[in-house]
Design an enzyme around this catalytic site. Structure first.
Site, short mmCIF file in Angstrom:
data_model
loop_
_atom_site.label_atom_id
_atom_site.label_comp_id
_atom_site.label_asym_id
_atom_site.label_seq_id
_atom_site.Cartn_x
_atom_site.Cartn_y
_atom_site.Cartn_z
N TYR A 1 15.70 57.71 -13.19
CA TYR A 1 16.88 56.85 -13.05
C TYR A 1 16.54 55.60 -12.26
O TYR A 1 15.44 55.49 -11.73
CB TYR A 1 18.05 57.62 -12.43
CG TYR A 1 17.86 58.11 -11.01
CD1 TYR A 1 18.15 57.28 -9.94
CD2 TYR A 1 17.39 59.40 -10.74
CE1 TYR A 1 17.99 57.73 -8.62
CE2 TYR A 1 17.24 59.85 -9.45
CZ TYR A 1 17.53 59.01 -8.39
OH TYR A 1 17.36 59.45 -7.09
N TYR B 1 7.86 53.51 -1.05
CA TYR B 1 9.16 53.77 -0.45
C TYR B 1 9.17 54.61 0.83
O TYR B 1 10.20 54.71 1.49
CB TYR B 1 10.09 54.39 -1.50
CG TYR B 1 10.38 53.41 -2.62
CD1 TYR B 1 11.23 52.34 -2.43
CD2 TYR B 1 9.74 53.52 -3.85
CE1 TYR B 1 11.47 51.41 -3.42
CE2 TYR B 1 9.98 52.60 -4.87
CZ TYR B 1 10.84 51.55 -4.64
OH TYR B 1 11.07 50.63 -5.62
C1 LIG Z 1 6.94 46.81 -5.98
C2 LIG Z 1 7.58 45.46 -5.81
C3 LIG Z 1 9.09 45.57 -6.00
C4 LIG Z 1 7.29 44.96 -4.36
O1 LIG Z 1 7.98 43.72 -4.15
P1 LIG Z 1 7.52 42.69 -3.01
O2 LIG Z 1 8.66 41.73 -2.80
O3 LIG Z 1 6.21 42.13 -3.35
O4 LIG Z 1 7.38 43.62 -1.73
P2 LIG Z 1 7.51 43.13 -0.20
O5 LIG Z 1 6.80 41.82 -0.02
O6 LIG Z 1 8.91 43.17 0.26
O7 LIG Z 1 6.70 44.27 0.53
C5 LIG Z 1 7.32 45.17 1.45
C6 LIG Z 1 6.28 46.15 1.88
O8 LIG Z 1 5.89 46.95 0.76
C7 LIG Z 1 4.48 46.86 0.57
N1 LIG Z 1 4.28 46.91 -0.89
C8 LIG Z 1 4.80 46.10 -1.79
N2 LIG Z 1 4.43 46.47 -3.01
C9 LIG Z 1 3.67 47.56 -2.87
C10 LIG Z 1 2.98 48.40 -3.78
N3 LIG Z 1 3.02 48.19 -5.09
N4 LIG Z 1 2.29 49.44 -3.27
C11 LIG Z 1 2.25 49.66 -1.93
N5 LIG Z 1 2.88 48.89 -1.03
C12 LIG Z 1 3.58 47.85 -1.50
C13 LIG Z 1 4.08 45.55 1.19
O9 LIG Z 1 2.73 45.58 1.55
C14 LIG Z 1 5.01 45.50 2.39
O10 LIG Z 1 4.52 46.37 3.39
P3 LIG Z 1 4.96 46.19 4.95
O11 LIG Z 1 6.28 45.46 4.99
O12 LIG Z 1 5.10 47.58 5.44
O13 LIG Z 1 3.86 45.43 5.56
C15 LIG Z 1 7.02 44.43 -6.82
O14 LIG Z 1 5.63 44.39 -6.68
C16 LIG Z 1 7.34 44.72 -8.26
O15 LIG Z 1 8.33 44.23 -8.81
N6 LIG Z 1 6.50 45.55 -8.96
C17 LIG Z 1 6.71 45.86 -10.37
C18 LIG Z 1 7.97 46.70 -10.62
C19 LIG Z 1 7.98 47.98 -9.80
O16 LIG Z 1 7.04 48.75 -9.81
N7 LIG Z 1 9.09 48.21 -9.09
C20 LIG Z 1 9.31 49.40 -8.32
C21 LIG Z 1 10.19 50.27 -9.13
S1 LIG Z 1 10.37 51.90 -8.48
#
Ligand SMILES: CC(C)(COP(=O)(O)OP(=O)(O)OC[C@H]1O[C@@H](n2cnc3c(N)ncnc32)[C@H](O)[C@@H]1OP(=O)(O)O)[C@@H](O)C(=O)NCCC(=O)NCCS
Length: 434
Positions: free
Chosen positions: A434, A152
């Site tokens: 949350y 984030y």
């Molecule tokens: C984390 C999650 C929401 C990312 O979704 P995603 O659609 O694959 O992410 P995006 O393709 O939009 O990636 C956006 C950016 O975040 C980065 N990113 C995505 N997941 C990441 C992770 N787990 N760790 C670090 N960076 C991450 C990408 O590399 C990308 O970077 P950039 O745009 O600066 O080059 C997804 O992997 C997920 O659902 N994980 C399991 C549930 C979870 O942990 N949710 C977060 C709750 S707080």
């Protein structure tokens, strides 16, 4: 309490457009519709790698979601087109700020993207959409708690509210505090949920970083939720002061260490309104018969426990990130909090999403009240990105640490003044997810 209702805010048009270009539909869902609610909740459970929720869990888990703005992304080309490939929800909560006032915080939760659709920019569209929606609604701040600390920062969030995990070897630690003047009583689980709600609502306004909880959150701690596998292990007590007033609640589980008749206590929640209540509940935990170890997480960094025991090395403290904040309206956010020392500086804020970018003159008077205006002069005292400023906001992160890491660029004397001004009393805390 806040007057903003996130549910009245429409889906962000820019994110809708971006996702539509990728063949995806982004929309606010109505979870009053049974089938939509079930798909949303099942998508969330799958996204967080949980099991398939049964009918009872779905029914129970829907209640808090009905109070939120629920967004789904659908892929019409997928075989299961009516099942979301991504979810997020949001609601506005009061965030206690240093000095005891509150700002409206756009709380973001259940960010999930299906494993089949990961790394295509869907989460970015969701997060940027939430920030634009929050700003359009007039929320000066956004906040979340996170599964991973790497996700984030790119959206301007900073790890603002550290929390401490405490691991206590009770025999080594002993007890060195005073005996409390009030009394402790066992409570049934539904009564614990009531008590947690009452005490937390009073205690949260005394700590920067705290947000309001909700009924099913308290029921979750108290073992009332039907999907809690440990619900039958939950026990709890409350503390009444010498006048019989409810001042604190401790909820915990006990687990035997493989047939030894010695136990570990895991504190689910300790919430207290007074120092007396905090000490009394810690004493109850540490002096519990047959218990060798006590663990508790999400404790404030200034928890008195290490100072209440005889041997402080019996208490191992592990500090970790917990509450993440993102300033959206810089003048509103900074002028809502009190500062701990006078200040007159120009801050250059970098913000790739644009909400707060620019040069800002921050002036703090002798009473700690801030005023913020756009700076016209070119002499800048400190430069940082909005993630760094957001991390500093609650007063729990030292400017010296961010400067040492190259996240704040300022002369040493300016950094020292910023450090004094931003530090808060008491330390910020956040005792829920949350
Ligand atoms: C984390 C999650 C929401 C990312 O979704 P995603 O659609 O694959 O992410 P995006 O393709 O939009 O990636 C956006 C950016 O975040 C980065 N990113 C995505 N997941 C990441 C992770 N787990 N760790 C670090 N960076 C991450 C990408 O590399 C990308 O970077 P950039 O745009 O600066 O080059 C997804 O992997 C997920 O659902 N994980 C399991 C549930 C979870 O942990 N949710 C977060 C709750 S707080």
């Amino acid at each position: 309490m806040t007057s903003l209702d996130a549910r009245s805010v429409p889906a962000d048009p820019l994110s809708a457009e971006r996702l539509a270009a990728a063949g995806l539909e982004y929309r606010v869902d109505d979870l009053n519709d049974e089938a939509t609610a079930q798909s949303f909740q099942r998508a969330v459970a799958r996204g967080f790698l949980g099991g398939e929720p049964n009918a009872e869990a779905l029914d129970y888990g829907r209640t808090p979601f009905l109070q939120r703005r629920n967004i789904s992304v659908y892929d019409g080309t997928a075989a299961t087109g009516d099942f979301p490939v991504a979810t997020v929800n949001s609601w506005v909560s009061p965030l206690t700020v240093p000095g005891g006032d509150a700002v409206d915080m756009w709380s973001i939760s259940v960010v999930t993207v299906a494993a089949t659709h990961r790394r295509r920019g869907i989460a970015r569209a969701l997060l940027e959409g939430e920030l634009r929606a929050a700003a359009s609604a007039g929320a000066p701040m956004a906040g979340l708690t996170v599964s991973e600390a790497t996700i984030y920062g790119r959206y301007g969030f900073g790890a603002a509210v550290p929390a401490v995990r405490l691991d206590v070897d009770v025999r080594r630690a002993g007890w060195g505090g005073v005996a409390p003047s009030g009394s402790i009583q066992y409570r049934e689980r539904d009564e614990l949920a009531d008590d947690l709600g009452v005490v937390h609502e009073r205690a949260r306004v005394a700590r920067p970083g705290q947000v309001a909880g909700w009924r099913t959150r308290w029921e979750g701690f108290a073992g009332v939720s039907p999907s809690d596998p440990d619900r039958d292990k939950v026990r709890g007590v409350r503390y009444l002061d010498e006048n019989g007033e409810l001042r604190g609640v401790l909820v915990y589980t006990l687990a035997e260490k493989s047939g030894s008749f010695r136990f570990q206590m895991d504190v689910r929640m300790l919430v207290a309104e007074t120092h007396d209540a905090t000490a009394a509940l810690w004493r109850f935990a540490l002096q519990h018969d047959l218990v060798d170890t006590v663990t508790a997480d999400l404790r404030p960094t200034d928890d008195p426990l290490p100072w209440l025991v005889r041997d402080t090395r019996g208490v191992v403290q592990t500090v970790h990130d917990h509450g993440w904040l993102r300033i959206l309206d810089l003048p509103a956010a900074l002028s809502a909090r009190r500062f701990s020392a006078p200040l007159d500086v120009v801050l250059r804020i970098e913000d790739s999403q644009g909400f707060t970018a620019g040069d800002w003159r921050l002036t703090v008077d002798q009473e700690g009240r801030a005023s913020v205006e756009t700076a016209s002069s070119s002499s800048v005292d400190a430069t940082m990105d909005i993630s760094a400023l957001s991390a500093l906001y609650a007063g729990g992160v030292r400017v010296s640490a961010l400067r040492g890491a190259g996240r704040v660029s300022a002369a040493a004397d300016v950094a020292e003044r910023l450090d004094r001004a931003f530090a808060s009393y008491p330390a910020p805390a956040l005792d829920i997810w949350y």
